[in-house]
Design a protein around this motif. Structure first.
Motif, short mmCIF file in Angstrom:
data_model
loop_
_atom_site.label_atom_id
_atom_site.label_comp_id
_atom_site.label_asym_id
_atom_site.label_seq_id
_atom_site.Cartn_x
_atom_site.Cartn_y
_atom_site.Cartn_z
N MET A 118 -8.36 10.73 11.90
CA MET A 118 -7.63 10.25 10.73
C MET A 118 -8.29 10.76 9.45
SD MET A 118 -4.95 8.76 9.92
CE MET A 118 -4.17 8.20 8.43
N GLU A 119 -9.60 10.88 9.42
CA GLU A 119 -10.27 11.45 8.25
C GLU A 119 -9.82 12.89 8.02
OE1 GLU A 119 -14.38 11.02 9.13
OE2 GLU A 119 -14.42 8.85 8.78
N GLN A 120 -9.70 13.66 9.10
CA GLN A 120 -9.22 15.03 8.99
C GLN A 120 -7.77 15.08 8.52
OE1 GLN A 120 -10.87 18.02 9.49
NE2 GLN A 120 -12.74 16.80 9.58
N LEU A 121 -6.95 14.16 9.02
CA LEU A 121 -5.54 14.14 8.62
C LEU A 121 -5.40 13.83 7.13
CD1 LEU A 121 -3.97 12.28 11.68
CD2 LEU A 121 -3.54 14.64 11.01
N ILE A 122 -6.20 12.90 6.63
CA ILE A 122 -6.13 12.56 5.20
C ILE A 122 -6.61 13.73 4.35
CG2 ILE A 122 -7.10 11.06 3.42
CD1 ILE A 122 -7.09 8.79 5.45
N MET A 123 -7.68 14.40 4.79
CA MET A 123 -8.17 15.58 4.06
C MET A 123 -7.11 16.68 4.04
SD MET A 123 -12.14 15.74 5.33
CE MET A 123 -12.38 17.35 4.62
N PHE A 124 -6.43 16.89 5.16
CA PHE A 124 -5.38 17.92 5.20
C PHE A 124 -4.21 17.54 4.30
CE2 PHE A 124 -1.39 19.39 7.21
CZ PHE A 124 -1.53 20.73 6.93
N HIS A 125 -3.87 16.27 4.26
CA HIS A 125 -2.79 15.81 3.37
C HIS A 125 -3.14 16.11 1.92
CE1 HIS A 125 -1.19 12.69 0.63
NE2 HIS A 125 -0.06 12.92 1.27
N ASP A 126 -4.37 15.79 1.51
CA ASP A 126 -4.78 16.05 0.13
C ASP A 126 -4.80 17.55 -0.16
OD1 ASP A 126 -5.07 13.33 -0.05
OD2 ASP A 126 -7.24 13.35 0.21
N HIS A 127 -5.27 18.34 0.80
CA HIS A 127 -5.31 19.79 0.65
C HIS A 127 -3.90 20.36 0.47
CE1 HIS A 127 -6.27 23.99 1.59
NE2 HIS A 127 -5.35 23.94 2.54
N ASN B 296 0.85 -1.19 0.00
CA ASN B 296 0.00 0.00 0.00
C ASN B 296 0.89 1.24 0.00
OD1 ASN B 296 -2.20 1.65 0.18
ND2 ASN B 296 -2.47 1.41 2.40
N ILE B 297 0.70 2.13 -0.98
CA ILE B 297 1.53 3.34 -1.07
C ILE B 297 0.79 4.57 -0.59
CG2 ILE B 297 2.95 2.42 -2.95
CD1 ILE B 297 1.29 4.11 -4.88
N SER B 298 -0.45 4.43 -0.16
CA SER B 298 -1.21 5.56 0.35
C SER B 298 -1.56 5.28 1.81
CB SER B 298 -2.48 5.77 -0.47
OG SER B 298 -3.31 4.62 -0.42
N PHE B 299 -2.42 6.12 2.39
CA PHE B 299 -2.83 5.92 3.78
C PHE B 299 -3.75 4.71 3.90
CE2 PHE B 299 -1.99 10.53 3.65
CZ PHE B 299 -1.10 10.61 4.71
N GLN B 300 -3.77 4.14 5.10
CA GLN B 300 -4.77 3.12 5.39
C GLN B 300 -6.14 3.79 5.51
OE1 GLN B 300 -3.70 0.79 8.82
NE2 GLN B 300 -1.60 0.49 8.13
N ASP B 301 -7.20 3.01 5.34
CA ASP B 301 -8.55 3.55 5.46
C ASP B 301 -8.74 4.11 6.87
OD1 ASP B 301 -9.11 2.79 2.89
OD2 ASP B 301 -10.07 0.91 3.46
#
Length: 226
Positions: free
Chosen positions: A17-26, A6-11
């Motif tokens: 964690m949802e906020q962290l993934i959104m911030f990463h994409d932003h 897996n080269i991306s974040f885990q689900d």
């Protein structure tokens, strides 16, 4: 859940964690825009026969490429500060679990209940079942009910460890003589794997963490049968 290659974040299994993934994409979108713009300007100056004097001299262009990065940094800093405060916030936890790092295993204490404490060692390869992961499964799992505020208290008895579950979005340092805390809110049932994320010694790679999220009825049954 762990996924090979897996080269991306885990689900994400928690709001943090949802906020962290959104911030990463932003942040990645802003970085891509900056990289593309700088690359285009460099290529255009090297390829064009005539040097663009507006890019090489002039106070106006200097003003532009000073103000625009400052504005972009604000767009990155504000959501980052918001998540930082959310990570430190603990709102009336219903369950408190204490994790203690040792060389090289974890022990757990359920402070709200009597006589519930156990050690958690990595499962030897010869004891693994067909559906279990090598170097990730443990003989005793941390049982947590989902949709319930849980406070994790983390400390260590010897060297610095780090209690980390990537899919939950939590990473708490375990320091000797100090208790760090964090809030966990898992929003679905499942098995979630982590490892010590601080280089703590020769067996650093062999102290995994397994959190099992179950409903409150099953959690109460587990408490009664412990």
């Amino acid at each position: 859940m762990s996924t090979w290659l897996n080269i991306s974040f885990q689900d994400a299994v928690s709001p943090i964690m949802e906020q962290l993934i959104m911030f990463h994409d932003h942040a990645m979108m802003i970085i891509i825009m900056i990289t593309t713009t700088v690359f285009y300007m460099m290529v255009s100056m090297m390829v064009n026969k005539f040097t663009n004097r507006f890019l090489l001299e002039g106070q106006f262009i200097e003003l532009i490429w000073t103000i625009i990065p400052a504005i972009m940094l604000i767009f990155i800093a504000l959501p980052s500060l918001k998540i930082l405060y959310l990570l430190e916030e603990v709102n009336n936890p219903l369950i408190t679990i204490k994790a203690i790092g040792h060389q090289w295993y974890w022990s757990y204490e359920y402070s709200d209940f009597k006589k519930i404490e156990f050690d958690s060692y990595m499962k030897p390869m010869m004891d693994l079942n067909m559906n279990e992961f090598r170097l990730l499964d443990t003989d005793n799992r941390v049982i947590i009910p989902f949709n319930m505020q849980t406070r994790m208290l983390v400390t260590s008895t010897d060297v610095i460890h780090s209690w980390t579950i990537p899919s939950i979005g939590t990473k708490i340092d375990a320091s000797p003589g100090r208790i760090n805390q964090s809030n966990i809110m898992i929003n679905r049932p499942g098995l979630f794997f982590g490892q010590c994320s601080e280089i703590c010694g020769s067996y650093h790679s062999f102290m995994p963490i397994v959190v099992e999220s179950i409903n409150i009825e099953s959690f109460m049954t587990w408490l009664k049968n412990y």
